[in-house]
Every structure is written in C-alpha cells, then in structure tokens.
Design an enzyme around this catalytic site. Structure first.
Site, mmCIF file in Angstrom:
data_model
loop_
_atom_site.group_PDB
_atom_site.id
_atom_site.type_symbol
_atom_site.label_atom_id
_atom_site.label_comp_id
_atom_site.label_asym_id
_atom_site.label_seq_id
_atom_site.Cartn_x
_atom_site.Cartn_y
_atom_site.Cartn_z
ATOM 1 C CG HIS A 60 -2.100 0.871 1.113
ATOM 2 N ND1 HIS A 60 -3.318 0.563 1.665
ATOM 3 C CD2 HIS A 60 -2.251 2.070 0.512
ATOM 4 C CE1 HIS A 60 -4.171 1.541 1.397
ATOM 5 N NE2 HIS A 60 -3.541 2.472 0.702
ATOM 6 C CG LEU A 63 4.841 5.317 -5.701
ATOM 7 C CD1 LEU A 63 5.344 4.427 -6.843
ATOM 8 C CD2 LEU A 63 5.984 5.649 -4.749
ATOM 9 C CG ASN A 94 -5.148 7.583 -4.370
ATOM 10 O OD1 ASN A 94 -4.064 7.033 -4.572
ATOM 11 N ND2 ASN A 94 -5.461 8.138 -3.212
ATOM 12 C CG ASP A 152 -6.518 3.320 -0.989
ATOM 13 O OD1 ASP A 152 -7.263 3.136 -0.024
ATOM 14 O OD2 ASP A 152 -5.415 3.895 -0.900
ATOM 15 C CG ASP A 305 -2.659 4.243 3.663
ATOM 16 O OD1 ASP A 305 -2.467 4.713 2.521
ATOM 17 O OD2 ASP A 305 -3.704 4.446 4.303
ATOM 18 C CG HIS A 309 -0.823 14.771 2.121
ATOM 19 N ND1 HIS A 309 -1.559 14.792 0.964
ATOM 20 C CD2 HIS A 309 -1.353 13.778 2.881
ATOM 21 C CE1 HIS A 309 -2.502 13.858 1.020
ATOM 22 N NE2 HIS A 309 -2.389 13.219 2.172
ATOM 23 C CG PHE A 323 -8.265 12.158 5.677
ATOM 24 C CD1 PHE A 323 -8.585 11.857 6.982
ATOM 25 C CD2 PHE A 323 -9.161 12.908 4.924
ATOM 26 C CE1 PHE A 323 -9.789 12.277 7.545
ATOM 27 C CE2 PHE A 323 -10.368 13.337 5.466
ATOM 28 C CZ PHE A 323 -10.681 13.028 6.787
ATOM 29 N N GLY A 324 -3.772 11.354 5.781
ATOM 30 C CA GLY A 324 -2.658 10.490 5.394
ATOM 31 C C GLY A 324 -1.318 10.911 5.956
#
Lengths: 428, 305
Positions: A60, A63, A94, A152, A305, A309, A323-324
């Site tokens: 997961h 890139l 995504n 995803d 995951d 960002h 998110f992330g």
C-alpha cells in the site's frame, strides 16, 4: 560479479531459515546459502552482527505521480522505499489522472523503470476515475502490468458494481483491494468518533463506517469466490470479522499499518494533523487487538499506506488538512522496536508479515532468499539507535507522527536484483 | 516574545478563572453604574476582530469591550464565509501582525483554527468561537451570571439541554465548570449527546424532568434547523415537545433555579415565550455580562505590556 554477504544472521520465513549463513549472489540471483562460503573472487559485503532478510514488500504505497509531484514522485517514493528496506512497492491508482486504463499503467511502469531503485507494481482502479460508477478495463490493465485493483481513497459504495468487479477479479485471478468506508456513516468525519473528537469538537468517524462495508464485502467475496484483500484495518471489530470470515472459508486477507498498531486517537489531541488519516487512529483496545491479530496471523500483512503530502497542505486547521501520513522509511524500525523487541511478535513473524506474505497476496516473486530467486534482500542493523528525523526523509512527504521517536532495526543495505540500491542511507 | 492567548477554558486553573471572574465583576459594576473608567487601560492598543462566521452579540460585545478600555478596532470587512481555510486565514493574520496589531479576536467554523493561528503568531489570539470546539468568553460570561446569582460555585448542579454534539458553548462551560467544582449534567436527543461527554466529566441523563427538578441552573442550547435536514432530529416540533422548556417543565424547577441560553434563542423551539420571559430567566443578564467578561479577557491579556 559475484557478491558474498558474509557473516549475517539470515532469517527467511519462506524456508523457515534462521541462523548464521553466508549468501552468494550471482547474476542478480541468490546462488547459494550456506555456512562459510569461500569468498574467492567475490565482492564481500560484511553482515557480521547484522540480520539479513528478504526485501520488504509494501502492499500500500501512494507514489502520487502523475499529478501530485509536489507530494511525491516515483523517483523520491522509490528512494524512500529503498531507505526503508523495501525492495518492492505498489503504486496506488488515486493519482491525477487516476490509473484506470492500460496506457496509464504502462506509463507508470515506464516511470518506475526510469527511477530504477526498487520494483514497482501498479494497482489499477476498479472503476473509471475511481468514481464508483462504471467498471474500469481490468483485464487490459492486468495485461499492462496491474497486479491488483482498488478505488483506494474511498470504498466502492455501489454493492452491485462491487459484486461485478469481484467477478472480474475472480476470473482474472487478481486480488480486489478494498478501502472499507461507508461514506454515509463517515460523513465529514476527521478522526475517530471518540473522546478526543468530543473534546476537540470535531466530527468523528465511527468504527461502523469501516465494518459495515467490510461485512458487505465479505458476503460478496464468499458469493463470488473473489480474492478479497482488506486494506488498513483500524479496529478490533474488523479483525474479529476477518477471523470469522477466514473460518467460514472466505478467500480474504488483511493488512494493518504501523500507525494503527502503535498510535491511538490521543495522537491527534492538540489538532495534530500528522495524526489525521483514514481510517482514523482508534483506541488502546484496538491497537492491542490489532497487534494480537497480526501475531496470530488473522491479519496477514503490514502495509504502510505511505501517503505523502506537502508541508503547506498539512499545516493548517485540522479540518482542511488532507488525510494520510508517510510510512516507508519508518515502518520496519518502528515495528522491530515496538513489537519485536517487546516480545509481542517474533522477528521471523515480522519479516513474514512484511515480505513473504505480501508477495503471496500480490502474486509477485519475492519474499524469499531461496537459491534461484532474485537477490532482493535487506541487511538490518539491530544495534544502532536512530532518532527519527522527518526532515531527513528521502520522501518528499515529511508528514510523520513518529518524528523524534528513537528506534532500532534500521536498514543498513538494500539490494534489488543483486544491485545495492541503498547503503547506510546513501543511494547505491 | 509570544503573547498569551485565550483559546480554551480547559487549561485555566481555578485561580485564573476566579481572577477573570473578579475582573469581570469589577467591569460589570463600572458598566452598570455608567461610570467612566478613571483611565483607559488599553489606550493605543489596536485589536482586530476576525469573524468568519456571522455573529451579532459576540462581535458587538467584543467591540464594545475594546472601546470601553480605550483600544482601537480595525474594521475588517470579511464576507461571512466559513470556507476560508486555515492557511489563508494565517496569511491575513500575519499581515495584521506585521502592522503592529496587538490582538486578534477570531471566530471561525473550523474547530482548532484559533489555536493554529496562535501557534504561528506572536500576538495574542482570542477565541470567539471555533466550530463545535470552544467559546471560552461565553463560558466566562455564563459563570459570571451564575456567580451573581449564587455567590459561589462548589456543589451547584447545572443541566445542559439540547444539541450538545455541535455546541462549543457546552464544551467551554463543561471544562470551566469542572475546574470550579460544579456538577454538569447533559441531556438531549440521543443523536446529539455524544456518549464520550461522560469521559470528559459530564453526567449524561435521560430523565429530563427529574434532572430539571434537581438543577440549580438549566442551560438551554440553540438547536439549528439544519439538524432536521441532516437527520439528527425528526422535526423541531417533536424536539420542542421532548427537550424544550415550556410552562409544564418550568413548574418543576426549584424556586431558586435560573434559566440560561447563549442566544440567539429560537422561541417556540428550545424554550417557550413564557420560559423566555420567566422571572428567573437570566438570558438578558448574560448579554449584559458579555461586555464585562470580554473587557476582563482583554485586560488580562493586554494590560501592562
């Protein structure tokens, strides 16, 4: 040229190997594993006092290329992977545009070949534009090199479309990767619906937002015979459902991230945007249950995951931050330190969950040091301490909640196909 | 040198709360006797109200409070758009800081935004309401109103009734009231009372009539009609019957009990016209106390630099 990795403790779950061995690498492959291989004519890589394991494989990875190059590129993401001991990673679809047709899969593979640091396996979108309306060209994408399919970032809301996508995946023999999130339940939720959300006055995301879709998917996977892989489990209830489904013969596997194993909703207190991700961090009961399920094999794999960002995106009020969080460079040392050194998981189990098992789930070679296999391996230093410094990441994403943590089990050398791609945090 | 900000009641000690309340009471006495302050404490200071959400009473009372203390106000014309994100608000705030503004008064729909600004600025930030999170000056004026009625706080029983989930007023009051030894109870529609409020120190009650009969203060919260649209309540009339304060429920209250509401009140929904006009309603006193409480906060943050 032949290379000899000498004197390390070799752990290979695929052969149940655990002991002092030398490894001979020839033509990019493992040529032999034995005690005391003569070094004649070989380049010797000293692994004394270190551990040698098959290269890690991440199920997961985001890139971000194409379209999100300010966050990450295939180049920087693969360097981050190599630094973290990963010899193979996935590329989640995504991006902008979404990886939803064979041409985009080929283009991604071309970018990966140009970067050339680690192996990159594209994951195609299940539906066109991941909009959840029309099936994408799954068969053609598979021919172009996609190894799994997912929307995803969101779940597939429409049950009929989900079932049809599962029938295709079943026929093609590829796994269906699901991000379980019922958007009508998750709403504008920002973090776990719990005490911290109540205190901070932020909308929460209930566990049911995850488990309601999970239940549906397990039913549909049983009915279609599709190989279902559930991404980023966040709660005890989800792990219990996976356990029941496996007992009932559903062809399902599951992954968990290091952050869902190690952090709770408390990490978001004070509006810490580096603790904002989907699914959200839950409670201490959940982290305990997830760790136990990982040890028991109910949860098959660890996946990062990795979701980079930019600083500017993550700097701001909690509601507007995306998110992330990133994970490639910290995953193994974090889990070595907090699960293996604390006795909650054996090192063999950790390597199996981060290498051998992910390779099997994705249906790719790797996760083994058997003679004849590609020489994808990592040498781990278990003694040196590393204070995690997010500013020193190879990844463009610095959004880690683990900044400042002291960890052990740092990759000292990463080899892909016999080529040293990273050594002591320097590009090989 | 980073100035102190006023973002939340959660981190105020009992002594700090008492100090703010005593300052508030002093200013209240001055205001009510129409006395002029002997000297203008904040003369030469410049305060910028940044209201990204519509507000009448909070904005006007902050402005009044600042003027009473001799401070000047920057009149910013912000379209009441709550979608302006933290990063852009910070840009504006930095501009004001660079022009030697002494403090910002911020209202925004995003919980935590004032704290984010405070982390990135060196001038004080006053939270005038952020999302569902906190509205600390409202809590201060509520406590002032309660202390004027009861003299002390310990052992008082306060019932919050209504939309707890979306209420920054309920949160700020809960944190401050716990610090002062007040027993806080909460009740409302099952969709609008998060069970986690228990972990934060409130007692969640189901029998509203009994809780009302035991309360020293009944605090009614505003219900917004959007809650009906988004599925939290079926109708405002059902809400009013189950959770509203009407004549029947008023009759259950103890003779010394008072009624509070943060305003603006939906008369006919969370309280009847009779309840609004009830002799022991202190809703107008709250508005009156708002100016004094905000003067106290400005004084506390800005005097004597």
């Amino acid at each position: 040229m032949e290379q000899l990795i000498r004197g390390g403790t070799v752990l290979d779950p695929s052969q149940n190997l655990n002991g002092r061995f030398d490894i001979l690498v020839k033509n990019g492959q493992i040529a032999a594993i034995a005690a005391d291989i003569p070094a004649t004519g070989c380049l010797v890589l000293d692994a004394a006092d270190k551990i040698v394991i098959p290269g890690l494989i991440d199920l997961h990875t985001h890139l971000r290329e194409p379209g999100g190059e300010a966050k990450e590129t295939v180049e920087t993401g693969s360097l981050a992977a190599a630094a973290g001991g990963f010899t193979g990673i996935t590329a989640m679809p995504n991006t902008n545009p979404v990886l939803d047709d064979p041409r985009k899969i080929s283009e991604l593979l071309a970018l990966a070949a140009r970067a050339g640091h680690v192996r990159v396996w594209p994951v195609g979108a299940l539906t066109k534009g991941s909009a959840g309306k029309e099936l994408a060209e799954l068969a053609l994408m598979q021919r172009a090199g996609a190894r799994a399919f997912t929307d995803d970032g969101r779940g597939v809301a429409d049950a009929f479309l989900t079932r049809n996508a599962m029938l295709y995946c079943q026929a093609l023999g590829v796994p269906f990767f699901e991000h379980c999130e019922d958007e009508s339940l998750a709403g504008k939720g920002q973090l776990h619906e719990g005490v911290v959300a109540a205190k901070l006055g932020l909308p929460g995301i209930t566990k049911s937002a995850e488990t309601v879709m999970l239940a549906r998917d397990l039913i549909l996977a049983k009915e279609t015979g599709c190989r279902l892989h559930i991404m980023h489990l966040s709660c005890q209830e989800a792990a219990e459902m996976i356990c029941c489904a496996k007992a009932a013969g559903v062809s399902v596997t599951a992954e968990v991230t290091p952050h869902h194993l190690l952090l709770t909703e408390d990490a978001a207190d004070g509006y810490n945007t580096n603790a904002k991700m989907k699914p959200p961090l839950r409670t201490a009961d959940d982290t305990a249950a997830l760790c136990k399920s990982l040890a028991d094999g109910i949860i098959d794999a660890v996946a990062t995951d990795h979701a980079p960002h930019t600083e500017i995106e993550k700097t701001g009020d909690f509601n507007s931050a995306p998110f992330g969080i990133v994970g490639l460079e910290t995953a193994f040392p974090l889990l070595y330190t907090h699960l293996v050194q604390t006795g909650r998981l054996s090192l063999m189990q950790l390597v199996e969950r981060m290498s051998t098992r992910p390779a099997a789930i994705l249906g790719v070679p790797g996760g083994t040091l058997r003679p004849g296999a590609a020489a994808d391996l990592v040498i781990i230093d278990t003694t040196a301490a590393w204070v995690i410094d997010r500013h020193a990441f190879f990844s463009k994403g610095k959004n880690s909640p683990f900044h400042g943590w002291t960890v052990y089990g740092v990759p000292a050398l990463t080899m892909v196909g016999g080529r040293v791609v990273m050594k002591n945090n320097r590009i090989g | 040198m980073k100035g102190r900000s006023f973002l939340s009641t959660a981190n105020l000690s009992p002594a700090e709360l008492q100090q703010l309340l005593s300052l508030s009471q002093n200013y209240c006495d001055v205001n009510n006797n129409h006395r002029l302050l002997p000297h203008k404490l904040l003369r030469g200071k410049m305060i910028a109200p940044l209201f990204f959400e519509a507000s009448t009473r909070t904005k006007v009372s902050f402005e009044r409070a600042a003027r009473n203390l001799g401070a000047d106000l920057v009149d910013l014309q912000i379209g009441a758009s709550s979608i302006i994100k933290g990063e852009s608000v910070l840009e504006t705030a930095r501009t004001l800081q660079a022009m030697a503004i002494d403090a910002l008064v911020v209202r925004h729909a995003s919980s935590g935004l004032p704290a984010f600004l405070a982390d990135n600025l060196h001038i004080p930030v006053i939270n005038a309401g952020d999302g569902w999170h906190e509205h600390p000056t409202q809590a201060l004026l509520d406590l002032l109103t309660i202390s004027q009625e009861f003299g002390s706080f310990a052992g008082l029983n306060v019932l919050f009734l209504g939309d707890i989930r979306h209420s920054r007023v309920a949160r700020s009051n809960l944190f401050a009231m716990q610090t002062l030894g007040i027993k806080v109870r909460m009740a409302g529609p099952p969709t609008l009372v998060p069970p986690e409020m228990k972990a934060l120190g409130a007692e969640i009650v189901r029998d509203i009539d009994q809780a009302a009969a035991e309360a020293d203060v009944v605090y009614l919260l505003r219900i917004q009609w959007e809650r009906q649209q988004s599925g939290f309540v079926s109708s405002l009339s059902e809400y009013s019957k189950l959770y509203g304060m009407d004549e029947e429920r008023l009759a259950l209250l103890q003779s010394h009990a008072i009624l509070l509401h943060p305003g603006p009140a939906n008369v006919g929904v969370e309280l009847s016209a009779a309840a609004y006009a009830w002799p022991r309603s202190r809703i107008e006193a709250q508005v009156n106390n708002g100016v004094a409480a905000r003067m106290a906060v400005l004084h506390w943050l800005l005097a004597g630099d």
